[in-house]
Design a protein around this motif. Structure first.
Motif, short mmCIF file in Angstrom:
data_model
loop_
_atom_site.label_atom_id
_atom_site.label_comp_id
_atom_site.label_asym_id
_atom_site.label_seq_id
_atom_site.Cartn_x
_atom_site.Cartn_y
_atom_site.Cartn_z
N ASP A 44 0.35 -1.14 -0.18
CA ASP A 44 0.28 0.05 -0.29
C ASP A 44 1.10 1.43 -0.13
N GLY A 45 2.32 1.23 0.96
CA GLY A 45 3.05 2.42 0.92
C GLY A 45 2.92 2.81 -0.56
N ARG A 46 3.66 1.43 -1.89
CA ARG A 46 4.36 2.15 -2.74
C ARG A 46 3.01 2.66 -3.58
N ALA A 47 1.78 2.05 -3.09
CA ALA A 47 0.77 1.90 -4.22
C ALA A 47 0.11 3.62 -4.76
N PHE A 48 0.21 3.66 -2.74
CA PHE A 48 -0.24 5.22 -2.60
C PHE A 48 0.88 6.28 -3.32
N GLN A 49 1.77 5.97 -3.27
CA GLN A 49 3.14 6.62 -3.74
C GLN A 49 2.74 7.66 -5.38
N TYR A 50 2.66 5.88 -6.06
CA TYR A 50 2.18 6.45 -7.87
C TYR A 50 0.85 6.88 -7.96
N TYR A 51 -0.25 6.51 -6.97
CA TYR A 51 -1.37 7.20 -6.90
C TYR A 51 -1.60 8.50 -6.92
N LEU A 52 -0.33 9.19 -6.03
CA LEU A 52 -0.33 10.60 -5.59
C LEU A 52 0.35 10.84 -6.80
N ARG A 53 1.08 10.42 -7.49
CA ARG A 53 1.56 11.42 -8.50
C ARG A 53 0.82 11.09 -9.83
N ALA A 54 -0.12 10.30 -10.51
CA ALA A 54 -1.26 10.35 -11.07
C ALA A 54 -2.00 11.54 -11.20
N ALA A 55 -2.26 11.09 -9.11
CA ALA A 55 -3.57 11.92 -9.22
C ALA A 55 -2.96 13.47 -9.12
N GLN A 56 -2.01 14.39 -9.23
CA GLN A 56 -1.44 15.72 -9.38
C GLN A 56 -2.46 16.08 -10.48
N ASP A 57 -2.20 14.58 -12.08
CA ASP A 57 -3.21 16.45 -13.38
C ASP A 57 -5.09 15.75 -12.74
N ASN A 58 -5.27 17.33 -13.21
CA ASN A 58 -6.73 16.94 -13.11
C ASN A 58 -7.32 16.08 -13.71
N GLY A 59 -7.14 15.60 -14.47
CA GLY A 59 -7.89 14.44 -15.86
C GLY A 59 -7.85 13.20 -15.50
N TYR A 60 -7.24 13.23 -14.02
CA TYR A 60 -7.29 11.21 -13.13
C TYR A 60 -8.56 11.51 -12.02
N PRO A 61 -9.20 11.48 -12.48
CA PRO A 61 -10.60 11.05 -11.09
C PRO A 61 -9.87 10.28 -10.24
N GLU A 62 -9.87 8.50 -11.09
CA GLU A 62 -9.95 7.82 -10.67
C GLU A 62 -8.51 7.29 -9.74
N ALA A 63 -7.39 8.02 -10.25
CA ALA A 63 -5.91 8.66 -9.14
C ALA A 63 -6.36 8.81 -8.19
N GLN A 64 -7.36 10.59 -8.41
CA GLN A 64 -7.71 11.23 -7.26
C GLN A 64 -8.51 10.18 -6.68
N PHE A 65 -9.64 9.82 -6.87
CA PHE A 65 -10.49 8.87 -5.78
C PHE A 65 -9.65 8.20 -5.39
N SER A 66 -8.55 7.31 -5.54
CA SER A 66 -7.82 6.13 -5.01
C SER A 66 -6.70 6.66 -3.76
N VAL A 67 -6.36 7.71 -4.39
CA VAL A 67 -5.82 8.81 -2.55
C VAL A 67 -6.65 9.08 -1.69
N ALA A 68 -8.00 9.88 -1.73
CA ALA A 68 -8.95 10.30 -1.33
C ALA A 68 -9.33 9.62 -0.10
N SER A 69 -9.68 7.87 -1.38
CA SER A 69 -10.06 6.27 -0.26
C SER A 69 -8.99 5.95 0.30
N MET A 70 -7.86 6.05 0.01
CA MET A 70 -6.13 5.20 1.78
C MET A 70 -6.03 6.32 2.32
N TYR A 71 -6.08 7.19 2.60
CA TYR A 71 -6.16 9.04 3.50
C TYR A 71 -7.30 8.52 4.28
N LEU A 72 -8.64 7.90 3.81
CA LEU A 72 -9.56 8.11 4.18
C LEU A 72 -9.40 6.62 4.81
#
Length: 362
Positions: free
Chosen positions: A38-66
């Motif tokens: 999960d640690g490695r997954a979060f880091q890569y999701y976070l990098r992909a999520a910086q792009d506002n056109g990538y909502p699935e990555a942003q959703f994953s980041v939000a879920s992991m924070y939650l």
């Protein structure tokens, strides 16, 4: 000149490969998550999520924070990321993010961010996008219906055709029968199920019913079979869960387990103060398991038992009728049938609808 062209080509390749890099980061994150890193997954999701056109990555980041997976648990950060997803307006991820925000503001992840109005706002937003679960949750947030004034009798369309003129009982039954359900509570014994109690319930909104606490106090699974045909289909079986009880008032609130099902319900009610001794009343329930049975009587007295308002009636209430509905002659719900005493007379009781209102509001 060749060197300049080469540098320009390399720069163009770098710029053009950004989207590929973003997709690769998301794929790497997903693979890491599948592998349990999960640690490695979060880091890569976070990098992909910086792009506002990538909502699935942003959703994953939000879920992991939650959930506190791969990073520290931070509901505030989860809210921020879920809101970024909703603002993107993606038809798939935006409703899901609204649903999660509604759950957060409803207090499902702690009371720090509890805000019922915000929860309703997010459930309404995804319900408007066609999400049935959000529509159900929005309805469940609603307050109980207000008691109508004595001069108001809400108009209710008849169900199942127009009854013969002059037949008040026939008309009332056509209106109200669909909102009353037979309840059988089952207990699992070994590989089978054993019925442990039998009663009735009245639907008060598209997803919930009121019944008696004594039907469900022993536990088990409440089930209804809502069919008029010879054969029972899978869609005829309704399974309930108990979400709230009140032993003092002998009331229980049940909710449908299937979020995509909706109930025919009764919302026309009359308060205890408007009920008069001697007026005609009708009960609908399942005496001895005979579902949707109509009985007739009058109000014989108004009682108060240890602070609980009761309506005494001559309309028969026997085993299986508990939790059913007592209506006035105009089809307004006035009480929840609870018990009958046949020894030495015909004494039957219903819990006043005002007690139901108070129970739901607490």
């Amino acid at each position: 000149m060749d060197k300049i062209r080469l540098l320009f080509a390399l720069f163009s390749m770098f710029i053009g490969g950004c989207n590929l890099t973003r997709d690769a980061q998301y794929q790497t994150a997903y693979e890491a998550e599948i592998q349990g890193d999960d640690g490695r997954a979060f880091q890569y999701y976070l990098r992909a999520a910086q792009d506002n056109g990538y909502p699935e990555a942003q959703f994953s980041v939000a879920s992991m924070y939650l959930e506190g997976r791969g990073t520290r648990q931070d509901t505030g950060q989860a809210i921020n990321w879920f809101k970024r997803v909703t603002s993107a307006g993606d038809p798939v991820w935006s409703p899901l993010a609204h649903l999660q925000l509604g759950a957060i503001y409803q207090g499902q992840f702690g009371e720090q961010h509890l805000d019922q109005s915000q929860a309703a706002e997010h459930y309404r937003a995804c319900a408007e996008q066609g999400d049935e679960e959000c529509a159900r949750l929005l309805a469940l947030l609603g307050r109980p219906p207000a008691l109508p004034s004595p001069s108001v009798s809400p108009a209710i369309p008849a169900i199942g055709g127009v009854p013969p003129p002059g037949s008040a009982a026939v008309e009332l039954y056509a209106r109200r029968e669909p909102s009353v359900y037979k309840i059988v509570v089952y207990e699992r014994l070994g590989a089978g199920l054993e019925p442990i109690s039998l009663g009735s319930a009245i639907a008060i909104d598209p997803y919930r019913v009121i019944t008696n606490y004594h039907l469900v106090k022993a536990g088990g699974v409440p089930v209804s079979i809502n069919t008029q045909g010879e054969y029972v289909r899978e869609g005829d079986v309704l399974v309930w869960r108990v979400i709230k009880t009140d032993p003092r008032r002998d009331l229980a609130l049940l909710e449908l387990l299937e979020p995509n099902r909706q109930l025919v319900f009764t919302d026309a009610i009359k308060s205890y103060s408007q009920v008069r001794v001697g007026e005609k009343v009708f009960a609908i329930g399942s005496p001895a398991g005979l579902e949707k049975t109509l009985t007739e009587g009058i109000v014989s007295a108004l009682r108060n038992d240890r602070g609980v308002r009761l309506i005494q009636t001559t309309a028969p209430i026997t085993y299986g009728s508990s939790g059913g509905a007592l209506f006035d002659a105009e089809g307004r719900l006035i009480g929840i049938t609870t018990k009958g005493i046949q020894a030495g007379g015909n004494f039957n009781f219903a819990i006043a609808v005002d007690e139901v209102q108070a129970f739901l509001a607490e």
